[in-house]
Design a protein around this motif. Structure first.
Motif, PDB file in Angstrom:
ATOM      1  N   ARG A 140     -19.079  38.483  45.104  1.00 52.42           N
ATOM      2  CA  ARG A 140     -18.956  39.934  45.193  1.00 52.42           C
ATOM      3  C   ARG A 140     -19.993  40.626  44.320  1.00 52.42           C
ATOM      4  O   ARG A 140     -20.421  40.101  43.298  1.00 52.42           O
ATOM      5  CB  ARG A 140     -17.571  40.366  44.695  1.00 52.42           C
ATOM      6  N   ALA A 141     -20.361  41.832  44.725  1.00 54.49           N
ATOM      7  CA  ALA A 141     -21.251  42.662  43.903  1.00 54.49           C
ATOM      8  C   ALA A 141     -20.621  42.842  42.537  1.00 54.49           C
ATOM      9  O   ALA A 141     -19.408  42.975  42.410  1.00 54.49           O
ATOM     10  CB  ALA A 141     -21.468  44.016  44.566  1.00 54.49           C
ATOM     11  N   MET A 143     -38.617  43.335  44.263  1.00 48.11           N
ATOM     12  CA  MET A 143     -37.596  42.874  45.206  1.00 48.11           C
ATOM     13  C   MET A 143     -37.904  41.480  45.725  1.00 48.11           C
ATOM     14  O   MET A 143     -36.994  40.730  46.056  1.00 48.11           O
ATOM     15  CB  MET A 143     -37.455  43.860  46.372  1.00 48.11           C
ATOM     16  N   TYR A 180     -29.538  35.565  47.845  1.00 44.70           N
ATOM     17  CA  TYR A 180     -29.023  36.398  46.768  1.00 44.70           C
ATOM     18  C   TYR A 180     -29.131  37.858  47.168  1.00 44.70           C
ATOM     19  O   TYR A 180     -29.973  38.234  47.987  1.00 44.70           O
ATOM     20  CB  TYR A 180     -29.823  36.186  45.473  1.00 44.70           C
ATOM     21  N   GLU A 181     -28.265  38.662  46.606  1.00 50.37           N
ATOM     22  CA  GLU A 181     -28.324  40.107  46.800  1.00 50.37           C
ATOM     23  C   GLU A 181     -28.493  40.757  45.446  1.00 50.37           C
ATOM     24  O   GLU A 181     -28.293  40.117  44.407  1.00 50.37           O
ATOM     25  CB  GLU A 181     -27.062  40.600  47.499  1.00 50.37           C
ATOM     26  N   TRP A 182     -28.851  42.018  45.462  1.00 44.68           N
ATOM     27  CA  TRP A 182     -29.103  42.714  44.196  1.00 44.68           C
ATOM     28  C   TRP A 182     -28.605  44.145  44.270  1.00 44.68           C
ATOM     29  O   TRP A 182     -28.400  44.702  45.350  1.00 44.68           O
ATOM     30  CB  TRP A 182     -30.587  42.670  43.845  1.00 44.68           C
ATOM     31  N   GLN A 183     -28.424  44.701  43.104  1.00 47.69           N
ATOM     32  CA  GLN A 183     -27.995  46.088  42.971  1.00 47.69           C
ATOM     33  C   GLN A 183     -28.751  46.691  41.795  1.00 47.69           C
ATOM     34  O   GLN A 183     -28.912  46.046  40.754  1.00 47.69           O
ATOM     35  CB  GLN A 183     -26.494  46.148  42.715  1.00 47.69           C
ATOM     36  N   VAL A 228     -28.047  40.642  40.010  1.00 48.65           N
ATOM     37  CA  VAL A 228     -28.413  39.778  41.133  1.00 48.65           C
ATOM     38  C   VAL A 228     -27.333  38.716  41.222  1.00 48.65           C
ATOM     39  O   VAL A 228     -26.944  38.144  40.209  1.00 48.65           O
ATOM     40  CB  VAL A 228     -29.803  39.133  40.905  1.00 48.65           C
ATOM     41  N   TRP A 229     -26.848  38.465  42.418  1.00 49.50           N
ATOM     42  CA  TRP A 229     -25.777  37.485  42.570  1.00 49.50           C
ATOM     43  C   TRP A 229     -25.976  36.700  43.858  1.00 49.50           C
ATOM     44  O   TRP A 229     -26.611  37.167  44.797  1.00 49.50           O
ATOM     45  CB  TRP A 229     -24.409  38.157  42.563  1.00 49.50           C
ATOM     46  N   VAL A 248     -36.283  38.259  44.004  1.00 46.20           N
ATOM     47  CA  VAL A 248     -34.887  37.875  44.249  1.00 46.20           C
ATOM     48  C   VAL A 248     -34.891  36.720  45.251  1.00 46.20           C
ATOM     49  O   VAL A 248     -35.474  36.812  46.333  1.00 46.20           O
ATOM     50  CB  VAL A 248     -34.076  39.063  44.786  1.00 46.20           C
ATOM     51  N   VAL A 273     -24.890  35.157  47.305  1.00 50.28           N
ATOM     52  CA  VAL A 273     -23.984  35.493  48.394  1.00 50.28           C
ATOM     53  C   VAL A 273     -23.156  34.241  48.656  1.00 50.28           C
ATOM     54  O   VAL A 273     -23.697  33.140  48.613  1.00 50.28           O
ATOM     55  CB  VAL A 273     -24.804  35.889  49.644  1.00 50.28           C
ATOM     56  N   GLU A 296     -33.901  33.928  48.049  1.00 50.49           N
ATOM     57  CA  GLU A 296     -33.212  33.978  49.327  1.00 50.49           C
ATOM     58  C   GLU A 296     -31.766  33.532  49.121  1.00 50.49           C
ATOM     59  O   GLU A 296     -31.498  32.593  48.363  1.00 50.49           O
ATOM     60  CB  GLU A 296     -33.910  33.052  50.323  1.00 50.49           C
TER      61      GLU A 296
END
Length: 119
Positions: free
Chosen positions: A92-93, A64, A71-74, A86-87, A67, A89, A69
């Protein structure tokens, strides 16, 4: 090893690897110091000295931290495989590139490195 080669090696990995974890560490800002007189051979991105970097391909907690800063992840599991994206922000997810891997940690590292590479 280039970032592209590292991503390919992670995609081909079937399980955790200390060598790949070290290469991931270098890709995300850890520095391996040669010929040091003490056991603290790694410098983390925080500037602190460590014996070894985290086990990025083994630990989801460590993965984790790859990833970036902002960025968000799923991460999900389905049909016998792990998938991560990972995308940046505020995208969208699901807008991130989906990566598939052998373990949750490897899969997330792969997606995070792809995001870093812009691929």
């Amino acid at each position: 090893m280039t970032l592209t080669e590292l991503i390919a090696a992670l995609e081909a990995a079937t399980g955790p690897s200390r060598d790949l974890s070290h290469r991931v560490a270098e890709a995300v800002g850890w520095v391996h110091r040669e010929n040091v007189k003490n056991d603290f051979k790694w410098l983390g991105p925080d500037g602190q000295a460590y014996l070894v970097p985290p086990h990025f391909t083994e630990s989801l907690d460590a993965a984790m931290t790859t990833v970036m800063e902002g960025y968000e992840w799923q991460l999900e599991f389905g049909e016998g495989e792990y998938k991560a994206s990972v995308w940046a922000v505020p995208e969208r997810a699901g807008d991130g590139l989906v990566c598939i891997g052998a373990t949750p940690a490897i899969t997330l590292c792969t997606a995070a490195l792809r995001a870093r590479s812009g691929a």
